[in-house]
Design a protein around this motif. Structure first.
Motif, mmCIF file in Angstrom:
data_model
loop_
_atom_site.group_PDB
_atom_site.id
_atom_site.type_symbol
_atom_site.label_atom_id
_atom_site.label_comp_id
_atom_site.label_asym_id
_atom_site.label_seq_id
_atom_site.Cartn_x
_atom_site.Cartn_y
_atom_site.Cartn_z
ATOM 1 N N ASN A 91 0.806 -1.234 0.000
ATOM 2 C CA ASN A 91 0.000 0.000 0.000
ATOM 3 C C ASN A 91 0.831 1.272 0.000
ATOM 4 O OD1 ASN A 91 -2.516 -1.164 -0.134
ATOM 5 N ND2 ASN A 91 -2.703 -1.364 2.084
ATOM 6 N N ASN A 92 2.167 1.179 -0.035
ATOM 7 C CA ASN A 92 2.899 2.430 0.000
ATOM 8 C C ASN A 92 2.923 3.143 -1.354
ATOM 9 O OD1 ASN A 92 5.114 0.177 0.032
ATOM 10 N ND2 ASN A 92 6.093 1.944 -0.909
ATOM 11 N N GLU A 94 0.348 4.334 -2.273
ATOM 12 C CA GLU A 94 -0.574 5.423 -1.909
ATOM 13 C C GLU A 94 0.184 6.713 -1.594
ATOM 14 O OE1 GLU A 94 -3.086 4.011 1.235
ATOM 15 O OE2 GLU A 94 -4.103 2.568 -0.061
ATOM 16 N N GLU A 95 1.434 6.581 -1.108
ATOM 17 C CA GLU A 95 2.235 7.780 -0.832
ATOM 18 C C GLU A 95 2.332 8.641 -2.089
ATOM 19 O OE1 GLU A 95 5.990 6.093 0.395
ATOM 20 O OE2 GLU A 95 5.495 6.296 2.520
ATOM 21 N N LEU A 96 2.475 7.968 -3.219
ATOM 22 C CA LEU A 96 2.588 8.681 -4.487
ATOM 23 C C LEU A 96 1.221 9.098 -5.018
ATOM 24 C CD1 LEU A 96 5.247 6.905 -6.701
ATOM 25 C CD2 LEU A 96 4.932 9.343 -6.461
ATOM 26 N N LEU A 97 0.260 8.190 -4.888
ATOM 27 C CA LEU A 97 -1.052 8.468 -5.483
ATOM 28 C C LEU A 97 -1.767 9.630 -4.804
ATOM 29 C CD1 LEU A 97 -2.371 4.817 -6.118
ATOM 30 C CD2 LEU A 97 -1.182 6.332 -7.698
ATOM 31 N N VAL A 98 -1.533 9.818 -3.491
ATOM 32 C CA VAL A 98 -2.204 10.934 -2.813
ATOM 33 C C VAL A 98 -1.456 12.256 -3.032
ATOM 34 C CG1 VAL A 98 -3.123 9.421 -1.006
ATOM 35 C CG2 VAL A 98 -1.057 10.732 -0.540
ATOM 36 N N SER A 99 -0.245 12.177 -3.537
ATOM 37 C CA SER A 99 0.548 13.390 -3.744
ATOM 38 C C SER A 99 0.113 14.059 -5.053
ATOM 39 C CB SER A 99 2.035 13.032 -3.814
ATOM 40 O OG SER A 99 2.342 12.514 -5.090
ATOM 41 N N PRO A 100 0.519 15.326 -5.232
ATOM 42 C CA PRO A 100 0.134 16.003 -6.486
ATOM 43 C C PRO A 100 0.990 15.608 -7.689
ATOM 44 C CG PRO A 100 1.272 17.531 -5.017
ATOM 45 C CD PRO A 100 1.184 16.230 -4.284
ATOM 46 N N THR A 101 1.920 14.670 -7.495
ATOM 47 C CA THR A 101 2.770 14.241 -8.618
ATOM 48 C C THR A 101 1.904 13.746 -9.780
ATOM 49 O OG1 THR A 101 4.423 13.520 -7.028
ATOM 50 C CG2 THR A 101 4.670 12.714 -9.260
#
Lengths: 257, 310
Positions: A91-92, A94-101
């Motif tokens: 699930n990490n 998600e760190e990227l998916l929730v970011s504005p990247t």
């Protein structure tokens, strides 16, 4: 995000990816070098000496570019598939998916991470090959271009596989049942001129044939197929695969509900 | 006119299987507020949070974060948000400081600033000594604090915490409360989902309750507590309770010879003062008293029951 922020995000993903495979270098960098060394000894030296010439070159000279490319293909693919699926599994991601990247930066970051490992292993295998044969680069631009595009293409493939995968089994199915046969049948060990006409034509549907032959052209100046056509095919595959991977990153229910 | 930190209008979510998790939620959170989002399991709290951070795609409705519509400018909206999810979702093979600096990088924070901020939050949240430890070696409480630090490294205007103190011991919970109060006082808007209603009462000036995908209450915690008509107290008395004592106007229960449970009903004009007078008249001295259950908890259960009966 400003362009500078996007660049930082991209750089962050690439650095994290490189750090990941460097941290576990015994699992990521050493095994392909050992495997390829065995190929050089067994196929190139022991068996190759009895085979004679292939396409006008000694068998060792013929097989080395193919084996270098084989290591680039498998390592760029497996780097992205294992890193992205591992992040999805834990699930990490998600760190990227929730970011504005933006998704295209995520795609580019993972792909360049895969390219870095593919090139690192390719370079190591090339250095080992120098113990067995003399490598003279026929065309540096073609060699560099094709090795880069190939690493990009198979990194994209790894990402698509990782998005679709639901288990660790799923990330080994494609390399085992698709990638390995395509690589072995893609002209790494033989020239398609040896095949009957029908199978030679079938082989042209194999994308690995184009990358191996174009790379071989870059190194030896010999290819079974037209180099311009082959580079065009690789470029088309990169664009189509990249667009599909981006679409999956944006809309796949496997990443977002 | 002040732009709300969060504005949710008619938010709906129906999952592919047909489950309608949200049935048209409306919620506005002002900048600087500390709001609790309460509800039983499966009420729709986590779905709401997941929509805010793009892990779940809404079916209908409008959401804007600090004035940025998630349909038209999601990246800028995300930049305003720091999310602390319920489950640990960091890379457990990475070092604590690397997790923080990497997360800041995803938000475009330059590395030297990210390192300074990571240091600040590691010190603030008691992770400094563990900065070079891989995350899987941390205790449960430290992992929770790491999640909070990670959500803050890009300095969001809104911090959203989904059950941040689940499984955390009392001492650590209190220190996390203190930290969150300080962040709120510094101007960060905080939205908190929790099962510990004591937590919501202690921290949040406003409470919104979701049940079965609908908002059943949304008001100041103080006003909500005023709606509590019945409150039960546990009284510890000095010496033994007399055998013939009686409190005919109250619902009372003897727990043991030193402990009494009495329910005060506002509709019957009960006051604690009258109760003390009645007890004193019978020679009973109250040594101490406490609420039997958290007040918000009583109200929460009552509201859900009312909502389901309607």
């Amino acid at each position: 995000m400003t362009p500078a922020q996007k660049y930082i995000a991209f750089q962050t993903i690439v650095v994290r990816e490189i750090r990941r495979f460097m941290r576990i270098w015994v699992q990521t960098l050493v095994p392909p070098v050992i495997t390829m060394s065995l190929y050089f000894v067994i196929f190139g030296k022991l068996i190759g000496s009895r085979i004679g010439d292939m396409g006008g070159y000694s068998y060792m000279e013929f097989v080395v570019p193919g084996l270098i490319m084989m290591s680039v293909i498998t390592n760029s693919y497996s780097n992205v598939v294992s890193s992205f699926y591992g992040a999805k599994f834990a699930n990490n991601i998600e760190e990227l998916l929730v970011s504005p990247t933006p998704n295209w930066i995520i795609l580019a970051g993972f792909v360049i991470g895969g390219v870095a490992r593919g090139l690192a292993v390719g370079l190591l295998v090339t250095l080992v090959s120098l113990f067995f044969t003399r490598l003279q680069i026929y065309s540096i631009p073609v060699t560099v271009l094709v090795v880069f595009l190939t690493a990009v293409l198979f990194s994209i493939g790894g990402l698509i596989n990782a998005i679709y995968a639901n288990s660790f089994d799923d990330i080994s199915i494609v390399p085992t049942f698709v990638l390995t046969p395509l690589t072995y049948l893609g002209g790494v060990f033989y020239s398609i001129e040896l095949l009957p006409e029908f199978w030679a034509k079938v082989s042209q549907a194999n994308p690995v044939l184009y990358v191996v032959n174009t790379f071989r052209y870059g190194v030896l100046g010999h290819s079974d197929i037209h180099v311009g056509y082959a580079i065009g095919m690789i470029l088309v595959a990169v664009l189509v695969g990249g667009a599909f991977a981006l679409h999956q990153l944006t809309y796949s229910p496997r990443l977002r509900n | 006119m002040n732009i709300p930190a969060l504005e949710i209008r008619n938010l709906e979510k129906t999952y592919p299987g047909g489950l309608q998790a949200l049935k048209g939620i409306d919620l506005t959170v002002k900048e600087g507020e500390f709001v609790a989002l309460l509800g039983p399991n499966g009420a729709g709290k986590s779905t709401t949070i997941s929509i805010l951070c793009s892990l779940v795609q809404k079916t209908a409705g409008k959401v804007s974060v600090c004035g940025y519509d998630i349909d038209t400018d999601f990246p800028t909206a995300k930049q305003q948000l720091g999310i602390v999810p319920q489950e640990f979702n960091f890379n457990s093979f990475e070092k604590v400081q690397d997790i923080l600096v990497t997360q800041a990088g995803y938000y475009g924070v330059p590395a030297h600033i990210a390192r300074d901020r990571a240091d600040h939050y590691m010190k603030k949240l008691g992770l400094w000594e563990k900065r070079t430890t891989v995350a899987r070696m941390l205790s449960g409480g430290m992992k929770r604090r790491l999640m909070i630090a990670r959500a803050l490294v890009h300095e969001p205007r809104i911090l959203v915490l989904d059950e941040p103190t689940a499984g955390v011991d009392i001492e650590l919970r209190r220190s996390m409360w203190q930290f969150l109060k300080e962040k709120n006082a510094e101007g960060t808007t905080i939205i908190l989902t929790t099962h510990y209603l004591e937590e919501a009462e202690a921290l949040c000036k406003r409470v919104a309750i979701i049940d079965k995908g609908e908002l059943v209450a949304d008001m100041q915690t103080r006003d909500l507590l005023k709606r509590l008509q019945v409150e039960t107290f546990v009284l510890d008395v000095q010496g033994d309770l007399p055998k013939d004592f009686a409190l005919p106007d109250y619902e009372a229960k003897v727990i043991d010879e030193h402990t009494l449970e009495v329910t005060l009903d506002k509709q019957k004009q009960h006051t604690a003062n009258d109760l003390f007078v009645a007890l004193s008249a019978q020679g009973i001295v109250v040594q101490s008293l406490r609420n039997k259950a958290n007040r918000l908890e009583e109200l929460f259960v009552r509201l859900l029951e009312q909502g389901r009966a309607a």
